[in-house]
Motif scaffolding. Structure first.
Motif, PDB file in Angstrom:
ATOM      1  N   ILE A  56       0.868  -1.181   0.000  1.00  0.00           N
ATOM      2  CA  ILE A  56       0.000   0.000   0.000  1.00  0.00           C
ATOM      3  C   ILE A  56       0.903   1.228   0.000  1.00  0.00           C
ATOM      4  CG2 ILE A  56      -1.709   1.312   1.312  1.00  0.00           C
ATOM      5  CD1 ILE A  56      -2.935  -1.324   2.180  1.00  0.00           C
ATOM      6  N   ASP A  57       0.835   1.983  -1.068  1.00  0.00           N
ATOM      7  CA  ASP A  57       1.748   3.108  -1.282  1.00  0.00           C
ATOM      8  C   ASP A  57       1.130   4.389  -0.733  1.00  0.00           C
ATOM      9  OD1 ASP A  57       3.673   4.848  -2.090  1.00  0.00           O
ATOM     10  OD2 ASP A  57       3.368   4.544  -4.252  1.00  0.00           O
ATOM     11  N   PHE A  58       1.288   4.594   0.568  1.00  0.00           N
ATOM     12  CA  PHE A  58       0.732   5.803   1.177  1.00  0.00           C
ATOM     13  C   PHE A  58       1.366   7.071   0.599  1.00  0.00           C
ATOM     14  CE2 PHE A  58      -0.132   2.782   4.757  1.00  0.00           C
ATOM     15  CZ  PHE A  58      -1.506   2.930   4.783  1.00  0.00           C
ATOM     16  N   ALA A  59       2.632   6.981   0.191  1.00  0.00           N
ATOM     17  CA  ALA A  59       3.353   8.166  -0.284  1.00  0.00           C
ATOM     18  C   ALA A  59       2.714   8.774  -1.521  1.00  0.00           C
ATOM     19  CB  ALA A  59       4.809   7.811  -0.569  1.00  0.00           C
ATOM     20  N   ASN A  60       2.013   7.946  -2.315  1.00  0.00           N
ATOM     21  CA  ASN A  60       1.341   8.439  -3.515  1.00  0.00           C
ATOM     22  C   ASN A  60      -0.170   8.401  -3.363  1.00  0.00           C
ATOM     23  OD1 ASN A  60       3.585   9.063  -5.336  1.00  0.00           O
ATOM     24  ND2 ASN A  60       4.035   6.870  -5.196  1.00  0.00           N
ATOM     25  N   SER A  61      -0.629   8.613  -2.140  1.00  0.00           N
ATOM     26  CA  SER A  61      -2.059   8.640  -1.867  1.00  0.00           C
ATOM     27  C   SER A  61      -2.423   9.961  -1.215  1.00  0.00           C
ATOM     28  CB  SER A  61      -2.438   7.482  -0.934  1.00  0.00           C
ATOM     29  OG  SER A  61      -2.029   7.763   0.406  1.00  0.00           O
ATOM     30  N   GLN A  90       0.987  -1.803  10.103  1.00  0.00           N
ATOM     31  CA  GLN A  90       1.584  -1.456  11.388  1.00  0.00           C
ATOM     32  C   GLN A  90       0.508  -0.976  12.350  1.00  0.00           C
ATOM     33  OE1 GLN A  90       4.073   1.901   9.746  1.00  0.00           O
ATOM     34  NE2 GLN A  90       3.338   2.929  11.603  1.00  0.00           N
ATOM     35  N   GLN A  91       0.695  -1.303  13.629  1.00  0.00           N
ATOM     36  CA  GLN A  91      -0.287  -0.933  14.643  1.00  0.00           C
ATOM     37  C   GLN A  91      -0.065   0.492  15.145  1.00  0.00           C
ATOM     38  OE1 GLN A  91       0.375  -4.202  17.367  1.00  0.00           O
ATOM     39  NE2 GLN A  91      -1.121  -5.485  16.328  1.00  0.00           N
ATOM     40  N   ARG A 142      15.469  -2.368  13.735  1.00  0.00           N
ATOM     41  CA  ARG A 142      16.598  -1.883  14.524  1.00  0.00           C
ATOM     42  C   ARG A 142      16.697  -0.371  14.412  1.00  0.00           C
ATOM     43  NH1 ARG A 142      19.177  -5.085  10.641  1.00  0.00           N
ATOM     44  NH2 ARG A 142      20.026  -6.478  12.245  1.00  0.00           N
ATOM     45  N   LYS A 143      17.259   0.252  15.428  1.00  0.00           N
ATOM     46  CA  LYS A 143      17.407   1.704  15.469  1.00  0.00           C
ATOM     47  C   LYS A 143      18.214   2.196  14.275  1.00  0.00           C
ATOM     48  CE  LYS A 143      18.715   5.482  18.569  1.00  0.00           C
ATOM     49  NZ  LYS A 143      19.254   5.846  19.900  1.00  0.00           N
ATOM     50  N   GLY A 144      17.749   3.285  13.678  1.00  0.00           N
ATOM     51  CA  GLY A 144      18.433   3.866  12.535  1.00  0.00           C
ATOM     52  C   GLY A 144      17.823   3.478  11.207  1.00  0.00           C
ATOM     53  N   ASP A 145      17.064   2.382  11.184  1.00  0.00           N
ATOM     54  CA  ASP A 145      16.370   1.990   9.962  1.00  0.00           C
ATOM     55  C   ASP A 145      15.069   2.773   9.874  1.00  0.00           C
ATOM     56  OD1 ASP A 145      18.399   0.240   9.573  1.00  0.00           O
ATOM     57  OD2 ASP A 145      17.257  -1.587  10.020  1.00  0.00           O
ATOM     58  N   ARG A 146      14.832   3.397   8.737  1.00  0.00           N
ATOM     59  CA  ARG A 146      13.673   4.283   8.594  1.00  0.00           C
ATOM     60  C   ARG A 146      12.370   3.577   8.925  1.00  0.00           C
ATOM     61  NH1 ARG A 146       9.880   4.583   5.069  1.00  0.00           N
ATOM     62  NH2 ARG A 146      10.889   2.986   3.782  1.00  0.00           N
ATOM     63  N   LEU A 147      12.166   2.425   8.340  1.00  0.00           N
ATOM     64  CA  LEU A 147      10.905   1.729   8.540  1.00  0.00           C
ATOM     65  C   LEU A 147      10.760   1.228   9.972  1.00  0.00           C
ATOM     66  CD1 LEU A 147       8.380   1.043   6.977  1.00  0.00           C
ATOM     67  CD2 LEU A 147       9.436  -1.094   6.259  1.00  0.00           C
ATOM     68  N   ALA A 148      11.860   0.803  10.577  1.00  0.00           N
ATOM     69  CA  ALA A 148      11.820   0.332  11.965  1.00  0.00           C
ATOM     70  C   ALA A 148      11.387   1.452  12.903  1.00  0.00           C
ATOM     71  CB  ALA A 148      13.181  -0.209  12.377  1.00  0.00           C
ATOM     72  N   GLU A 149      11.893   2.654  12.686  1.00  0.00           N
ATOM     73  CA  GLU A 149      11.540   3.790  13.539  1.00  0.00           C
ATOM     74  C   GLU A 149      10.044   4.082  13.454  1.00  0.00           C
ATOM     75  OE1 GLU A 149      13.520   5.512  15.529  1.00  0.00           O
ATOM     76  OE2 GLU A 149      15.547   4.920  14.913  1.00  0.00           O
ATOM     77  N   LEU A 205      -3.144  10.332   1.684  1.00  0.00           N
ATOM     78  CA  LEU A 205      -2.688  10.279   3.083  1.00  0.00           C
ATOM     79  C   LEU A 205      -1.187  10.496   3.210  1.00  0.00           C
ATOM     80  CD1 LEU A 205      -4.756   7.192   4.325  1.00  0.00           C
ATOM     81  CD2 LEU A 205      -5.421   9.596   4.297  1.00  0.00           C
ATOM     82  N   ALA A 206      -0.540  10.916   2.131  1.00  0.00           N
ATOM     83  CA  ALA A 206       0.921  11.041   2.121  1.00  0.00           C
ATOM     84  C   ALA A 206       1.431  11.970   3.210  1.00  0.00           C
ATOM     85  CB  ALA A 206       1.388  11.533   0.749  1.00  0.00           C
ATOM     86  N   GLY A 207       0.693  13.013   3.521  1.00  0.00           N
ATOM     87  CA  GLY A 207       1.145  13.970   4.527  1.00  0.00           C
ATOM     88  C   GLY A 207       1.334  13.365   5.893  1.00  0.00           C
ATOM     89  N   ASP A 208       0.588  12.309   6.205  1.00  0.00           N
ATOM     90  CA  ASP A 208       0.687  11.658   7.517  1.00  0.00           C
ATOM     91  C   ASP A 208       1.460  10.349   7.478  1.00  0.00           C
ATOM     92  OD1 ASP A 208      -0.832  13.480   9.126  1.00  0.00           O
ATOM     93  OD2 ASP A 208      -2.634  12.752   8.120  1.00  0.00           O
ATOM     94  N   TYR A 209       1.333   9.607   6.381  1.00  0.00           N
ATOM     95  CA  TYR A 209       1.771   8.215   6.380  1.00  0.00           C
ATOM     96  C   TYR A 209       2.747   7.868   5.258  1.00  0.00           C
ATOM     97  CZ  TYR A 209      -2.481   7.693   9.261  1.00  0.00           C
ATOM     98  OH  TYR A 209      -3.449   7.814  10.218  1.00  0.00           O
ATOM     99  N   SER A 210       3.477   8.817   4.724  1.00  0.00           N
ATOM    100  CA  SER A 210       4.284   8.550   3.531  1.00  0.00           C
ATOM    101  C   SER A 210       5.272   7.405   3.729  1.00  0.00           C
ATOM    102  CB  SER A 210       5.032   9.808   3.091  1.00  0.00           C
ATOM    103  OG  SER A 210       5.930  10.243   4.097  1.00  0.00           O
ATOM    104  N   SER A 211       5.746   7.195   4.943  1.00  0.00           N
ATOM    105  CA  SER A 211       6.713   6.123   5.196  1.00  0.00           C
ATOM    106  C   SER A 211       6.121   4.981   6.011  1.00  0.00           C
ATOM    107  CB  SER A 211       7.940   6.689   5.919  1.00  0.00           C
ATOM    108  OG  SER A 211       7.567   7.294   7.145  1.00  0.00           O
ATOM    109  N   PHE A 212       4.800   4.958   6.183  1.00  0.00           N
ATOM    110  CA  PHE A 212       4.163   3.916   6.984  1.00  0.00           C
ATOM    111  C   PHE A 212       4.039   2.618   6.183  1.00  0.00           C
ATOM    112  CE2 PHE A 212       1.923   5.856  10.834  1.00  0.00           C
ATOM    113  CZ  PHE A 212       2.879   6.849  10.956  1.00  0.00           C
ATOM    114  N   PHE A 213       3.852   1.505   6.936  1.00  0.00           N
ATOM    115  CA  PHE A 213       3.822   0.186   6.300  1.00  0.00           C
ATOM    116  C   PHE A 213       2.433  -0.434   6.339  1.00  0.00           C
ATOM    117  CE2 PHE A 213       3.864  -4.447   6.768  1.00  0.00           C
ATOM    118  CZ  PHE A 213       4.389  -4.780   5.521  1.00  0.00           C
ATOM    119  N   ALA A 214       1.991  -0.896   5.155  1.00  0.00           N
ATOM    120  CA  ALA A 214       0.794  -1.722   5.020  1.00  0.00           C
ATOM    121  C   ALA A 214       0.897  -2.461   3.696  1.00  0.00           C
ATOM    122  CB  ALA A 214      -0.482  -0.884   5.067  1.00  0.00           C
ATOM    123  N   MET A 215       0.296  -3.625   3.625  1.00  0.00           N
ATOM    124  CA  MET A 215       0.315  -4.418   2.398  1.00  0.00           C
ATOM    125  C   MET A 215      -0.873  -5.365   2.396  1.00  0.00           C
ATOM    126  SD  MET A 215       3.355  -7.189   3.342  1.00  0.00           S
ATOM    127  CE  MET A 215       2.975  -8.350   2.033  1.00  0.00           C
TER     128      MET A 215
END
Length: 270
Positions: free
Chosen positions: A28-33, A238-239, A109-116, A35-45
């Protein structure tokens, strides 16, 4: 809440998909939806065909018919539930899912964009000298929540809670929802509802304001992104901080089963 624990039904779901059933993975590509302003790097599939229609029907039938009404706070949530505990079923579903998850989601792990984004800074900051926190996906929680939505049933905008297993250094960071039926059928092409809808994060704030009697007269609808129920499709997301709702079912019935995907904390040299 009514619940039961049982074994002996593992054969209903095998760890691998039946021959001829091909899973289709769609990020799910939030960055091109919207909802990009809130969730551009969030995870869903989504994973289409995670389960076959026959598996969904057998799983639903094996869960039984002892539906319990869930009603929470000013009609915030209205649906029916059967809560079952089965490590066999959870393990088989997890084995189907895990190979389709991106590697950067399986290890946080800390420092990984998606992990944060998924785990949040507070879960990644602990260390033991040179050894830093790493969360590794482990399994699906054996707690399976079967849900039935009938006309008028819904679940208003919310974020899923991270589940912590008592006595263990484990957390859930991902929700897995599997649709056991197609979208309910509407009359003459009318929308039948039942979508899982992702909302901009401000919607949750407006919902709380509405419940407190502080809603304004602004009727402009906020941006959203819908996932339509389809039998055998899994929605994994992601929760943490991801607002979503179960839209009101207008016709027919919607059936799903929900699980938490569990991560275990390790301390490793990075």
């Amino acid at each position: 809440m009514h619940s039961s624990s049982f074994q002996g039904h593992g054969s209903l779901i095998t760890p691998t998909s039946p021959e001829g059933s091909t899973a289709i993975v769609t990020p799910i590509d939030f960055a091109n939806s919207s909802l990009a302003g809130d969730y551009s790097s969030f995870f869903a599939m989504t994973i289409d065909n995670l389960l076959t229609p026959d598996e969904c029907a057998k799983l639903q039938a094996a869960a039984g018919n002892d539906w319990q009404t869930l009603s929470k706070g000013n009609a915030f949530r209205e649906c029916q539930n059967i809560l079952l505990f089965s490590q066999q079923w959870a393990s088989a579903i997890y084995d189907r899912i895990v190979s389709h998850l991106p590697e950067e989601v399986k290890t946080l792990r800390k420092g990984d964009r998606l992990a944060e984004v998924i785990a949040g800074p507070s879960h990644l900051k602990a260390s033991m000298g040179a050894r830093k926190t790493v969360w590794r996906i482990k399994e699906a929680n054996e707690r399976l929540s079967f849900l039935r939505y009938q006309p008028g049933h819904h679940f208003k905008p919310h974020c899923d809670a991270l589940y912590a297993r008592p006595g263990k250094d484990e957390r859930s960071f991902l929700t897995c929802q599997i649709y056991l039926s197609d979208a309910p059928k509407g009359a003459d092409g009318e929308s039948s509802g039942g979508e899982t809808r992702f909302w901009t994060s401000q919607v949750g704030k407006r919902q709380r304001a509405h419940e407190m009697g502080q809603v304004t007269e602004d009727k402009k609808e906020a941006p959203f992104l819908d996932v339509k129920p389809k039998v055998g499709k899994a929605l994994i997301f992601q929760q943490r901080m991801l607002w979503h709702s179960g839209q009101e079912v207008k016709h027919g019935e919607k059936f799903t089963v929900r699980l938490d995907l569990m991560f275990e904390r390790h301390f490793e040299r990075l």
